[in-house]
Design an enzyme around this catalytic site. Sequence first.
Site, PDB file in Angstrom:
ATOM      1  N   ASP A 169      -4.860   3.554  -1.904  1.00  0.00           N
ATOM      2  CA  ASP A 169      -5.954   3.878  -0.985  1.00  0.00           C
ATOM      3  C   ASP A 169      -6.465   5.284  -1.223  1.00  0.00           C
ATOM      4  OD1 ASP A 169      -6.130   1.506   0.809  1.00  0.00           O
ATOM      5  OD2 ASP A 169      -4.017   1.968   1.152  1.00  0.00           O
ATOM      6  N   GLY A 189       1.232  -2.102   4.105  1.00  0.00           N
ATOM      7  CA  GLY A 189       1.739  -0.734   4.038  1.00  0.00           C
ATOM      8  C   GLY A 189       2.974  -0.592   4.898  1.00  0.00           C
ATOM      9  N   SER A 190       2.744  -0.406   6.199  1.00  0.00           N
ATOM     10  CA  SER A 190       3.850  -0.175   7.135  1.00  0.00           C
ATOM     11  C   SER A 190       4.868  -1.291   7.125  1.00  0.00           C
ATOM     12  CB  SER A 190       3.316  -0.044   8.564  1.00  0.00           C
ATOM     13  OG  SER A 190       2.171   0.734   8.573  1.00  0.00           O
ATOM     14  N   MET A 194     -11.411  -5.891   5.582  1.00  0.00           N
ATOM     15  CA  MET A 194     -10.636  -4.921   6.358  1.00  0.00           C
ATOM     16  C   MET A 194     -10.312  -5.539   7.712  1.00  0.00           C
ATOM     17  SD  MET A 194     -10.187  -2.441   4.342  1.00  0.00           S
ATOM     18  CE  MET A 194      -9.141  -1.623   5.563  1.00  0.00           C
ATOM     19  N   PHE A 227      -6.520   4.724   8.128  1.00  0.00           N
ATOM     20  CA  PHE A 227      -5.136   5.000   8.509  1.00  0.00           C
ATOM     21  C   PHE A 227      -4.279   3.755   8.371  1.00  0.00           C
ATOM     22  CE2 PHE A 227      -8.038   7.689  10.850  1.00  0.00           C
ATOM     23  CZ  PHE A 227      -7.527   8.959  10.597  1.00  0.00           C
ATOM     24  N   GLY A 228      -3.013   3.967   8.036  1.00  0.00           N
ATOM     25  CA  GLY A 228      -2.049   2.874   8.064  1.00  0.00           C
ATOM     26  C   GLY A 228      -1.531   2.680   9.480  1.00  0.00           C
ATOM     27  N   GLY A 229      -0.814   1.603   9.678  1.00  0.00           N
ATOM     28  CA  GLY A 229      -0.110   1.401  10.935  1.00  0.00           C
ATOM     29  C   GLY A 229      -0.960   0.996  12.128  1.00  0.00           C
ATOM     30  N   MET A 244      -9.128   8.070  -0.243  1.00  0.00           N
ATOM     31  CA  MET A 244     -10.016   8.412   0.889  1.00  0.00           C
ATOM     32  C   MET A 244     -10.595   9.806   0.690  1.00  0.00           C
ATOM     33  SD  MET A 244      -7.616   7.221   4.032  1.00  0.00           S
ATOM     34  CE  MET A 244      -6.732   5.656   3.999  1.00  0.00           C
ATOM     35  N   HIS A 262      -1.226  -1.347  -4.252  1.00  0.00           N
ATOM     36  CA  HIS A 262      -2.503  -1.074  -3.593  1.00  0.00           C
ATOM     37  C   HIS A 262      -2.594   0.434  -3.349  1.00  0.00           C
ATOM     38  CE1 HIS A 262      -5.984  -2.162  -1.059  1.00  0.00           C
ATOM     39  NE2 HIS A 262      -5.583  -1.203  -0.249  1.00  0.00           N
ATOM     40  N   MET A 285     -12.215   4.367  -0.561  1.00  0.00           N
ATOM     41  CA  MET A 285     -12.889   4.605   0.728  1.00  0.00           C
ATOM     42  C   MET A 285     -13.613   5.935   0.598  1.00  0.00           C
ATOM     43  SD  MET A 285      -9.813   3.175   3.078  1.00  0.00           S
ATOM     44  CE  MET A 285      -8.702   3.165   1.667  1.00  0.00           C
ATOM     45  N   SER A 287       0.841  -1.199   0.000  1.00  0.00           N
ATOM     46  CA  SER A 287       0.000   0.000   0.000  1.00  0.00           C
ATOM     47  C   SER A 287       0.873   1.244   0.000  1.00  0.00           C
ATOM     48  CB  SER A 287      -0.903   0.018   1.233  1.00  0.00           C
ATOM     49  OG  SER A 287      -1.453   1.317   1.374  1.00  0.00           O
ATOM     50  N   HIS A 322      -8.409   0.916  -3.961  1.00  0.00           N
ATOM     51  CA  HIS A 322      -9.337   0.728  -2.840  1.00  0.00           C
ATOM     52  C   HIS A 322     -10.006   2.063  -2.552  1.00  0.00           C
ATOM     53  CE1 HIS A 322      -9.620  -0.299   1.784  1.00  0.00           C
ATOM     54  NE2 HIS A 322     -10.805  -0.159   1.217  1.00  0.00           N
ATOM     55  N   ASP A 378      -6.607  -6.512   4.353  1.00  0.00           N
ATOM     56  CA  ASP A 378      -6.063  -5.148   4.349  1.00  0.00           C
ATOM     57  C   ASP A 378      -6.038  -4.559   5.760  1.00  0.00           C
ATOM     58  OD1 ASP A 378      -5.195  -2.648   3.685  1.00  0.00           O
ATOM     59  OD2 ASP A 378      -6.963  -2.098   2.499  1.00  0.00           O
ATOM     60  N   GLY A 379      -4.828  -4.356   6.261  1.00  0.00           N
ATOM     61  CA  GLY A 379      -4.647  -3.663   7.544  1.00  0.00           C
ATOM     62  C   GLY A 379      -3.886  -4.491   8.560  1.00  0.00           C
ATOM     63  N   GLY A 380      -2.738  -3.984   8.989  1.00  0.00           N
ATOM     64  CA  GLY A 380      -1.978  -4.660  10.039  1.00  0.00           C
ATOM     65  C   GLY A 380      -1.362  -5.981   9.623  1.00  0.00           C
TER      66      GLY A 380
HETATM   67  C1  DX5 Z   1      -6.339   1.498   5.583  1.00  0.00           C
HETATM   68  C2  DX5 Z   1      -5.898   1.160   4.187  1.00  0.00           C
HETATM   69  C3  DX5 Z   1      -4.781   0.206   4.136  1.00  0.00           C
HETATM   70  C4  DX5 Z   1      -3.518   0.700   4.800  1.00  0.00           C
HETATM   71  C5  DX5 Z   1      -2.825  -0.495   5.378  1.00  0.00           C
HETATM   72  O1  DX5 Z   1      -7.517   2.219   5.546  1.00  0.00           O
HETATM   73  O2  DX5 Z   1      -6.972   0.587   3.471  1.00  0.00           O
HETATM   74  O3  DX5 Z   1      -4.519  -0.250   2.807  1.00  0.00           O
HETATM   75  O4  DX5 Z   1      -2.642   1.368   3.928  1.00  0.00           O
HETATM   76  O5  DX5 Z   1      -1.729  -0.055   6.096  1.00  0.00           O
HETATM   77  P1  DX5 Z   1      -0.966  -1.008   7.106  1.00  0.00           P
HETATM   78  O6  DX5 Z   1      -0.450  -2.180   6.315  1.00  0.00           O
HETATM   79  O7  DX5 Z   1       0.118  -0.119   7.652  1.00  0.00           O
HETATM   80  O8  DX5 Z   1      -1.938  -1.437   8.165  1.00  0.00           O
HETATM   81 ZN    ZN Z   2      -6.505  -0.364   1.476  1.00  0.00          ZN
END
Ligand code: DX5
Ligand code: ZN
Length: 217
Positions: free
Chosen positions: A35, A198-199, A137, A143-145, A37, A33, A68, A8, A66, A176-178
Amino acid sequence: MAHLLAPSLLAADFANLQRDVELVNASAAHWFHLDVMDGVFVPNISFGMPVMEAIARHAQKPLDVHLMIVDPDRYIDTFAKLGANVLTVHAEACTHLHRTLGAIRAAGMKAGVALNPHTPVEGLRDVANELDLVCLMSVNPGFGGQSFIERTYAKTRALRAMLEEEGASEVLIEIDGGVGNGNAKALVEAGANVLVAGSSVFRAEDPMEAARQLAEF
Ligand code: DX5
Ligand code: ZN
């Protein structure tokens, strides 16, 4: 089927975006990927069309977009023109999801639906055959991280079973996420096909090596 890795770009360095796009090009990852928003569907604003256009100029792998955003139907053709290969909308943002999925496919893209952590997979049963991808999700989007919600394993297994029952076993399940080294293998064992990271890629000491580890097992 071997799983896919979709880094991401939300976690990229936006002041060095071309460098980070080239990093993904050169890495073991399979997709980008992206994102998008709107600050309404989620409490954050990331980037929109001009930035995506800049990314698309350099990206050499499929673009997994993606959305949002509320009322995503307004932008289906725009994202097709920008080069999206997979376009994912949120079930919670679509009043007429069946129609939206048809419009995404008619525009030449793979149709994806994302579900927030509280949204049951059962709500997709009646559109299982109009889908190419379901994005579960594993954090609240925006948010990432954030930390991974453990319930996602059970949800992945339930979705995989439901897709089999509906004769839609070719539908990809994306998480997607964490996502990171601590949960990637277990997610693929539970039935996931695409891992968004992402992170765990861009904030790693060695992003290339992090992508290799998450892509190749
Ligand atoms: C969150 C996004 C994710 C995000 C994931 O709303 O949809 O794609 O970038 O980030 P990490 O991998 O850091 O959780
Ligand atoms: Zn995403």
